[in-house]
Motif scaffolding. Structure first.
Motif, PDB file in Angstrom:
ATOM      1  N   PRO A 155       0.809  -1.223   0.056  1.00  0.00           N
ATOM      2  CA  PRO A 155      -0.058  -0.114   0.058  1.00  0.00           C
ATOM      3  C   PRO A 155       1.030   1.391  -0.005  1.00  0.00           C
ATOM      4  O   PRO A 155       0.192   2.223  -0.317  1.00  0.00           O
ATOM      5  N   GLU A 156       2.112   1.304   0.361  1.00  0.00           N
ATOM      6  CA  GLU A 156       3.071   2.419   0.358  1.00  0.00           C
ATOM      7  C   GLU A 156       4.401   2.056   0.779  1.00  0.00           C
ATOM      8  O   GLU A 156       4.908   0.643   0.728  1.00  0.00           O
ATOM      9  N   VAL A 166       6.436  -1.067   2.177  1.00  0.00           N
ATOM     10  CA  VAL A 166       5.355  -1.831   3.298  1.00  0.00           C
ATOM     11  C   VAL A 166       4.512  -2.772   2.742  1.00  0.00           C
ATOM     12  O   VAL A 166       3.834  -2.386   1.799  1.00  0.00           O
ATOM     13  N   ARG A 167       4.660  -3.671   3.372  1.00  0.00           N
ATOM     14  CA  ARG A 167       3.792  -5.014   2.717  1.00  0.00           C
ATOM     15  C   ARG A 167       2.553  -5.191   3.752  1.00  0.00           C
ATOM     16  O   ARG A 167       2.891  -5.125   5.090  1.00  0.00           O
ATOM     17  N   ILE A 185      -6.110   0.378   9.036  1.00  0.00           N
ATOM     18  CA  ILE A 185      -5.226   1.439   8.511  1.00  0.00           C
ATOM     19  C   ILE A 185      -4.961   1.493   6.821  1.00  0.00           C
ATOM     20  O   ILE A 185      -5.068   2.239   5.940  1.00  0.00           O
ATOM     21  N   TYR A 186      -4.755  -0.027   6.460  1.00  0.00           N
ATOM     22  CA  TYR A 186      -4.330  -0.281   5.085  1.00  0.00           C
ATOM     23  C   TYR A 186      -5.455  -0.959   4.105  1.00  0.00           C
ATOM     24  O   TYR A 186      -5.037  -1.726   3.493  1.00  0.00           O
ATOM     25  N   GLY A 187      -6.662  -0.821   4.863  1.00  0.00           N
ATOM     26  CA  GLY A 187      -7.729  -1.726   4.106  1.00  0.00           C
ATOM     27  C   GLY A 187      -8.459  -2.355   5.256  1.00  0.00           C
ATOM     28  O   GLY A 187      -8.584  -1.859   6.236  1.00  0.00           O
ATOM     29  N   PRO A 188      -9.341  -3.402   5.059  1.00  0.00           N
ATOM     30  CA  PRO A 188      -9.978  -3.973   5.876  1.00  0.00           C
ATOM     31  C   PRO A 188      -9.321  -4.478   7.067  1.00  0.00           C
ATOM     32  O   PRO A 188      -8.231  -5.037   7.096  1.00  0.00           O
ATOM     33  N   GLY A 189      -9.906  -4.302   8.331  1.00  0.00           N
ATOM     34  CA  GLY A 189      -9.378  -4.611   9.698  1.00  0.00           C
ATOM     35  C   GLY A 189      -9.675  -6.067  10.016  1.00  0.00           C
ATOM     36  O   GLY A 189     -10.262  -6.759   9.136  1.00  0.00           O
ATOM     37  N   MET A 190      -9.301  -6.420  11.304  1.00  0.00           N
ATOM     38  CA  MET A 190      -9.500  -7.760  11.798  1.00  0.00           C
ATOM     39  C   MET A 190     -11.185  -8.073  11.620  1.00  0.00           C
ATOM     40  O   MET A 190     -11.838  -7.192  11.917  1.00  0.00           O
ATOM     41  N   GLN A 191     -11.340  -9.126  11.093  1.00  0.00           N
ATOM     42  CA  GLN A 191     -12.864  -9.498  10.938  1.00  0.00           C
ATOM     43  C   GLN A 191     -13.213 -10.932  10.844  1.00  0.00           C
ATOM     44  O   GLN A 191     -12.122 -11.954  10.590  1.00  0.00           O
TER      45      GLN A 191
END
Length: 150
Positions: free
Chosen positions: A50-51, A58-59, A111-117
């Motif tokens: 994502p960056e 950063v992976r 922060i970089y997409g979906p969180g814990m789910q």
């Protein structure tokens, strides 16, 4: 140099075994009906970048921990036990921020997409039906925390 995601798969698998909640924990989907009352499979979903930070990417490793319980067991007991185990595992992961230093952080809040789910469903494995719960994790890895392969 490249990141080695297999290290993260192994660390998460070992971490889950150490929790003492599971009769079995493995990397990858089971090919035959899981033995025991509760089994977990660690599955790699995706790797994203994502960056970048300075000169390093950063992976984000998106992993799934699939929890299996036999659907033919007492339905209410299966449902409540699966919910309890998944909830406890989520709480423990929130307290173990780096899985022993293998990653920078677990992206709990997205922060970089979906969180814990956690998502529930039913799945057949070799003719046997299971109630399952997929616990989706986004693990943030960068040069400061990653294991490299030359």
């Amino acid at each position: 140099m490249a990141y080695d995601p297999t290290t993260t798969l192994s660390v998460l698998t070992s971490w889950l075994r150490a929790q003492g909640r599971y009769d079995g924990v493995q990397i990858g989907e089971p090919k035959s009906p899981p033995a025991g009352k509760l089994t977990a499979a660690v599955i790699m979903d995706s790797i994203r970048t994502p960056e970048t930070v300075l000169d390093a990417p950063v992976r984000v490793y998106n992993l799934r921990v699939r929890h299996y319980m036999n659907m033919l067991d007492d339905g209410s007991r299966t449902e409540t036990e699966l919910a309890r185990v998944v909830g406890d595992t989520m709480a423990d992961l929130e307290g173990d921020y780096t899985l022993g230093g293998n990653i920078r952080a677990i992206d709990h809040g997205g922060i970089y997409g979906p969180g814990m789910q956690a998502d529930w469903g039913y799945l057949e494995v070799s003719g046997q039906m299971y109630r399952f719960c997929d616990l989706t994790l986004a693990l943030i890895v960068d040069a400061a925390a990653a294991t490299f392969v030359a």
